[in-house]
Design a protein around this motif. Structure first.
Motif, short mmCIF file in Angstrom:
data_model
loop_
_atom_site.label_atom_id
_atom_site.label_comp_id
_atom_site.label_asym_id
_atom_site.label_seq_id
_atom_site.Cartn_x
_atom_site.Cartn_y
_atom_site.Cartn_z
N SER A 6 0.83 -1.21 0.00
CA SER A 6 0.00 0.00 0.00
C SER A 6 0.86 1.26 0.00
O SER A 6 0.58 2.21 -0.74
CB SER A 6 -0.93 0.00 1.22
OG SER A 6 -1.70 1.16 1.24
N ASP A 7 1.92 1.25 0.81
CA ASP A 7 2.83 2.40 0.84
C ASP A 7 3.49 2.63 -0.51
O ASP A 7 3.62 3.76 -0.97
CB ASP A 7 3.91 2.20 1.91
CG ASP A 7 3.36 2.25 3.33
OD1 ASP A 7 2.21 2.72 3.52
OD2 ASP A 7 4.07 1.79 4.25
N ILE A 12 4.11 5.64 -5.58
CA ILE A 12 4.13 5.65 -7.05
C ILE A 12 3.03 6.56 -7.58
O ILE A 12 3.27 7.36 -8.50
CB ILE A 12 3.98 4.22 -7.61
CG1 ILE A 12 5.21 3.39 -7.27
CG2 ILE A 12 3.75 4.25 -9.13
CD1 ILE A 12 5.03 1.89 -7.49
N ALA A 13 1.83 6.43 -7.04
CA ALA A 13 0.71 7.25 -7.48
C ALA A 13 1.02 8.73 -7.31
O ALA A 13 0.77 9.55 -8.22
CB ALA A 13 -0.56 6.87 -6.71
N LYS A 14 1.57 9.08 -6.19
CA LYS A 14 1.90 10.48 -5.91
C LYS A 14 2.98 10.98 -6.87
O LYS A 14 2.87 12.06 -7.45
CB LYS A 14 2.36 10.63 -4.46
CG LYS A 14 2.67 12.06 -4.07
CD LYS A 14 3.10 12.14 -2.61
CE LYS A 14 3.50 13.57 -2.26
NZ LYS A 14 4.02 13.67 -0.90
N ALA A 15 4.03 10.18 -7.05
CA ALA A 15 5.15 10.58 -7.90
C ALA A 15 4.75 10.71 -9.36
O ALA A 15 5.26 11.57 -10.08
CB ALA A 15 6.29 9.58 -7.76
N ARG A 16 3.82 9.87 -9.81
CA ARG A 16 3.40 9.86 -11.22
C ARG A 16 2.14 10.68 -11.47
O ARG A 16 1.72 10.83 -12.62
CB ARG A 16 3.16 8.43 -11.70
CG ARG A 16 4.36 7.54 -11.61
CD ARG A 16 5.34 7.87 -12.71
NE ARG A 16 6.41 6.90 -12.71
CZ ARG A 16 7.69 7.21 -12.79
NH1 ARG A 16 8.04 8.47 -12.88
NH2 ARG A 16 8.61 6.28 -12.79
N GLU A 25 -3.71 -1.28 -11.58
CA GLU A 25 -4.02 -1.84 -12.90
C GLU A 25 -2.73 -2.07 -13.69
O GLU A 25 -2.55 -3.13 -14.29
CB GLU A 25 -4.94 -0.89 -13.66
CG GLU A 25 -5.35 -1.43 -15.02
CD GLU A 25 -6.28 -0.48 -15.76
OE1 GLU A 25 -6.36 -0.62 -16.99
OE2 GLU A 25 -6.92 0.38 -15.12
N ARG A 26 -1.84 -1.09 -13.68
CA ARG A 26 -0.58 -1.24 -14.41
C ARG A 26 0.28 -2.36 -13.82
O ARG A 26 0.92 -3.12 -14.55
CB ARG A 26 0.19 0.07 -14.39
CG ARG A 26 -0.44 1.14 -15.26
CD ARG A 26 0.39 2.41 -15.25
NE ARG A 26 -0.23 3.45 -16.04
CZ ARG A 26 0.37 4.60 -16.35
NH1 ARG A 26 1.60 4.84 -15.91
NH2 ARG A 26 -0.25 5.51 -17.07
N ALA A 27 0.29 -2.45 -12.50
CA ALA A 27 1.06 -3.51 -11.85
C ALA A 27 0.51 -4.89 -12.22
O ALA A 27 1.27 -5.82 -12.50
CB ALA A 27 1.04 -3.32 -10.33
#
Length: 83
Positions: A6-7, A12-16, A25-27
């Motif tokens: 989760s972290d 990743i979400a924040k950075a991208r 979904e991408r993972a």
């Protein structure tokens, strides 16, 4: 482990600049692609799938790399047996 995942997703979400659902979904897509390639190559190397079909499914480069890797392993085994 779940907290770690989760972290990572959040980071990743924040950075991208993506929603977390898109990161998941991408993972999933990447993971499934890797699993698919592993299956196809294993079937080919086990003689369950023709070379042309394996190339069609995962590409010539991946099939040729798998063939080279198998040759190296076989050479190592042969060396080990004869040493």
């Amino acid at each position: 482990m779940a907290a770690e995942i989760s972290d990572r997703v959040q980071e990743i979400a924040k950075a991208r600049g993506l929603p977390e659902s898109e990161v998941f979904e991408r993972a999933l897509e990447r993971g499934l692609e890797d699993l698919w390639e592993d299956l196809v190559l294993a079937q080919y190397l086990d003689g369950e799938l023709e070379r042309d079909e394996a190339i069609e499914r995962v590409g010539r480069t991946k099939v040729e790399r798998a063939e080279r890797e198998r040759e190296v392993v076989e050479e190592d085994i042969g060396w080990g047996v004869n040493a």
